[in-house]
Design a protein around this motif. Structure first.
Motif, PDB file in Angstrom:
ATOM      1  N   GLY A  84      25.379   2.435  13.837  1.00  0.00           N
ATOM      2  CA  GLY A  84      25.955   3.750  13.814  1.00  0.00           C
ATOM      3  C   GLY A  84      26.142   4.139  14.732  1.00  0.00           C
ATOM      4  N   VAL A  85      26.355   3.844  16.109  1.00  0.00           N
ATOM      5  CA  VAL A  85      27.322   4.537  16.972  1.00  0.00           C
ATOM      6  C   VAL A  85      28.167   4.744  16.661  1.00  0.00           C
ATOM      7  CG1 VAL A  85      27.855   3.423  19.622  1.00  0.00           C
ATOM      8  CG2 VAL A  85      26.045   2.298  18.374  1.00  0.00           C
ATOM      9  N   ILE A  97      26.580   9.802  19.496  1.00  0.00           N
ATOM     10  CA  ILE A  97      26.167   8.804  20.236  1.00  0.00           C
ATOM     11  C   ILE A  97      27.145   8.193  20.814  1.00  0.00           C
ATOM     12  CG2 ILE A  97      24.733   6.136  19.702  1.00  0.00           C
ATOM     13  CD1 ILE A  97      23.108   9.311  19.324  1.00  0.00           C
ATOM     14  N   HIS A  98      26.657   7.883  22.063  1.00  0.00           N
ATOM     15  CA  HIS A  98      27.716   7.146  23.488  1.00  0.00           C
ATOM     16  C   HIS A  98      27.236   5.934  23.503  1.00  0.00           C
ATOM     17  CE1 HIS A  98      30.800   6.726  26.289  1.00  0.00           C
ATOM     18  NE2 HIS A  98      29.941   6.497  27.449  1.00  0.00           N
ATOM     19  N   GLY A  99      27.635   5.004  22.876  1.00  0.00           N
ATOM     20  CA  GLY A  99      27.320   3.368  23.222  1.00  0.00           C
ATOM     21  C   GLY A  99      27.554   2.810  24.597  1.00  0.00           C
ATOM     22  N   HIS A 100      26.642   2.388  25.424  1.00  0.00           N
ATOM     23  CA  HIS A 100      27.341   1.959  27.248  1.00  0.00           C
ATOM     24  C   HIS A 100      26.926   0.440  26.537  1.00  0.00           C
ATOM     25  CE1 HIS A 100      27.362   0.638  30.645  1.00  0.00           C
ATOM     26  NE2 HIS A 100      27.774   2.022  31.215  1.00  0.00           N
ATOM     27  N   ARG A 101      27.727  -0.598  27.087  1.00  0.00           N
ATOM     28  CA  ARG A 101      27.364  -1.458  26.406  1.00  0.00           C
ATOM     29  C   ARG A 101      26.855  -2.832  28.233  1.00  0.00           C
ATOM     30  NH1 ARG A 101      33.313  -4.775  25.840  1.00  0.00           N
ATOM     31  NH2 ARG A 101      33.779  -5.219  28.362  1.00  0.00           N
ATOM     32  N   LYS A 137      17.570   3.978  14.662  1.00  0.00           N
ATOM     33  CA  LYS A 137      16.998   4.806  14.329  1.00  0.00           C
ATOM     34  C   LYS A 137      16.976   6.771  15.532  1.00  0.00           C
ATOM     35  CE  LYS A 137      12.301   7.283  13.611  1.00  0.00           C
ATOM     36  NZ  LYS A 137      12.282   7.228  12.096  1.00  0.00           N
ATOM     37  N   ILE A 138      17.946   6.345  16.516  1.00  0.00           N
ATOM     38  CA  ILE A 138      18.783   7.023  16.623  1.00  0.00           C
ATOM     39  C   ILE A 138      19.826   7.736  16.267  1.00  0.00           C
ATOM     40  CG2 ILE A 138      19.034   8.556  19.065  1.00  0.00           C
ATOM     41  CD1 ILE A 138      16.562   7.655  19.007  1.00  0.00           C
ATOM     42  N   CYS A 139      20.837   7.405  16.078  1.00  0.00           N
ATOM     43  CA  CYS A 139      21.584   6.821  14.927  1.00  0.00           C
ATOM     44  C   CYS A 139      21.238   8.059  13.784  1.00  0.00           C
ATOM     45  CB  CYS A 139      22.368   5.992  14.848  1.00  0.00           C
ATOM     46  SG  CYS A 139      23.073   5.135  16.686  1.00  0.00           S
ATOM     47  N   ASP A 140      20.495   7.232  13.483  1.00  0.00           N
ATOM     48  CA  ASP A 140      19.934   7.624  12.289  1.00  0.00           C
ATOM     49  C   ASP A 140      19.417   9.678  12.223  1.00  0.00           C
ATOM     50  OD1 ASP A 140      20.642   5.688  10.660  1.00  0.00           O
ATOM     51  OD2 ASP A 140      18.710   4.964  10.053  1.00  0.00           O
ATOM     52  N   GLN A 141      18.908  10.012  13.021  1.00  0.00           N
ATOM     53  CA  GLN A 141      19.313  11.033  13.465  1.00  0.00           C
ATOM     54  C   GLN A 141      20.278  11.816  12.757  1.00  0.00           C
ATOM     55  OE1 GLN A 141      15.728  11.892  13.754  1.00  0.00           O
ATOM     56  NE2 GLN A 141      16.066  10.171  13.791  1.00  0.00           N
ATOM     57  N   GLY A 142      21.318  12.101  12.919  1.00  0.00           N
ATOM     58  CA  GLY A 142      22.707  12.336  12.878  1.00  0.00           C
ATOM     59  C   GLY A 142      23.509  13.376  12.849  1.00  0.00           C
TER      60      GLY A 142
END
Length: 415
Positions: free
Chosen positions: A297-298, A266-270, A257-262
């Motif tokens: 979308g990350v 987006i920095h993905g921390h695992r 949902k956040i990535c879809d804002q586009g």
């Protein structure tokens, strides 16, 4: 009809073919007994299929104890299971429930790990993948001929917005490309999220006006979905370029949902990754893991680092970097984020084994604890990578670059 194929590394005391078919049945149309309604036509259309079984070895002790299994031999194998896309369509949570659901509870297995996923072509039409990835990250940071150099705000929590902004200013002046919140920091009692964004972005925007370079700052927006969306918009309006999400904590639906804002990288921390991967016969391999987050979308994803401070081997880190750089669908790639006890010394082995500079190379103490301060730390990292790419050894680079030489003296690699 298109199919998705999952590859598993398994261990079982049972006959391999029987165990594989139990997995396929449990994760599609079957149950523990034959029931009315499960017709041959239904099974043909919706049941998972066992596509391949390759025996590897047999051992005397189980990898994972089971109070329901007592055997003298446990067989390890690679197996491939496929499902019709009709079973889950383009529903990521349902896909994950199929690939990694109750199968881990099956008593037929004393070890099971999801190793990879083969996705059908139609997924390209339904998932955008990383909107920025490597190319967009480079463009935003204006870095094209070397790894992007980044750091982390430390202490991880406890600093006020004003104190954080002072540190950010030092780092921006030092020439760092990227700064991120620690995963433990979002909106603490003494550092409200909005106040921190305001203080940090004032520094970053002022510095960009002076020298034309805008540092990318990854604000940790991890929270409930509505709050994340509000924080996303706040960062965007303040002139920010990046938001960080703790992907394992937020989950596929929230991250997508956040990535879809586009509009933000987006920095993905695992964080929590060890829980999913540390056991060799339980969980998920990074090759499969990163594909799920790419579908969401990350743009950037942590992969640990060479000679890191954690448990993960260098071989595993190299495989993770290679997985991120392998094109998916339209050719988009995921920016690997190197971190965990890094300084310039690991640049030589990292480049030797990966032959890429398409990396975000993160160093906390490796920058901040440099004898010449942050400016010396950033310069030393740039020098180390320049030396590595030009074929220098660590020792040769040490004699050629003054700031890197001080890093070697500080961080313990002796000639």
């Amino acid at each position: 009809m298109e199919r998705i194929t999952a590859k598993y590394y398994i261990e079982t005391p049972n006959e391999l073919e029987k165990a594989a078919h139990v997995l396929a049945g449990e994760q599609s149309s079957g149950t523990f007994v034959k029931i009315p309604g499960e017709t041959e036509e239904l099974k043909q259309r919706f049941a998972a299929r066992v596509e391949n079984i390759t025996l590897l070895e047999s051992v005397k002790e189980p990898s994972i104890p089971s109070n329901k299994v007592v055997a003298t031999s446990y067989h390890r194998a690679n197996i491939e299971i496929s499902w019709s896309i009709e079973n889950f369509g383009y529903n990521l949570p349902l896909l994950l429930s199929t690939l990694q659901g109750n199968l881990y509870e099956l008593s037929q297995f004393t070890g099971l790990k999801l190793m990879d996923i083969d996705l059908p072509p139609s997924y390209e039409e339904h998932f955008n993948g990383p909107r920025f990835g490597i190319a967009g990250s480079r463009k935003s940071m204006d870095v094209y001929d070397r790894p992007m150099i980044g750091t982390i705000i430390k202490p991880s929590i406890g600093m006020s917005p004003e104190e954080t902004a002072v540190l950010v200013k030092k780092l921006a002046i030092a020439g760092v490309d990227f700064i991120k919140d620690d995963e433990l920091q979002s909106s603490a009692a003494n550092s409200k999220f909005e106040d921190r964004v305001d203080a940090i972005m004032k520094v970053i925007n002022d510095q960009a006006d002076k020298n034309g370079k805008k540092v990318m700052y990854a604000f940790n927006i991890s929270d409930e979905l509505d709050n994340m969306l509000r924080r996303y918009e706040y960062v965007l309006k303040a002139g920010g370029t990046c938001a960080m999400i703790s992907v394992n904590s937020v989950g596929l639906t929230g991250v997508k949902k956040i990535c879809d804002q586009g509009k933000l990288v987006i920095h993905g921390h695992r964080n929590g990754w060890g829980m999913l991967n540390r056991h060799p016969l339980l969980g998920i391999e990074f090759t499969a893991y990163q594909k799920l987050w790419r579908l969401a979308g990350v743009d950037q994803l942590h992969v640990n680092g060479i000679q890191n401070k954690f448990w993960e081997s260098d071989d595993s880190v190299v495989r993770s970097i290679e997985a991120c750089l392998k094109p998916l669908f339209r050719g988009e790639t995921l920016l690997p984020v190197i971190s965990s006890g890094q300084w310039g010394g690991q640049a030589f082995e990292t480049y030797s084994r990966t032959k890429t500079t398409d990396l975000l190379y993160m160093a906390g103490g490796g920058i901040m604890a440099h004898p010449d301060g942050p400016a010396g730390g950033v310069m030393a990292l740039q020098q180390a990578w320049e030396g590595a790419v030009n074929g220098l050894t660590l020792e040769e680079a040490r004699h050629q670059y003054a700031e890197f030489s001080k890093s070697v003296q500080k961080f313990g690699v002796k000639a």
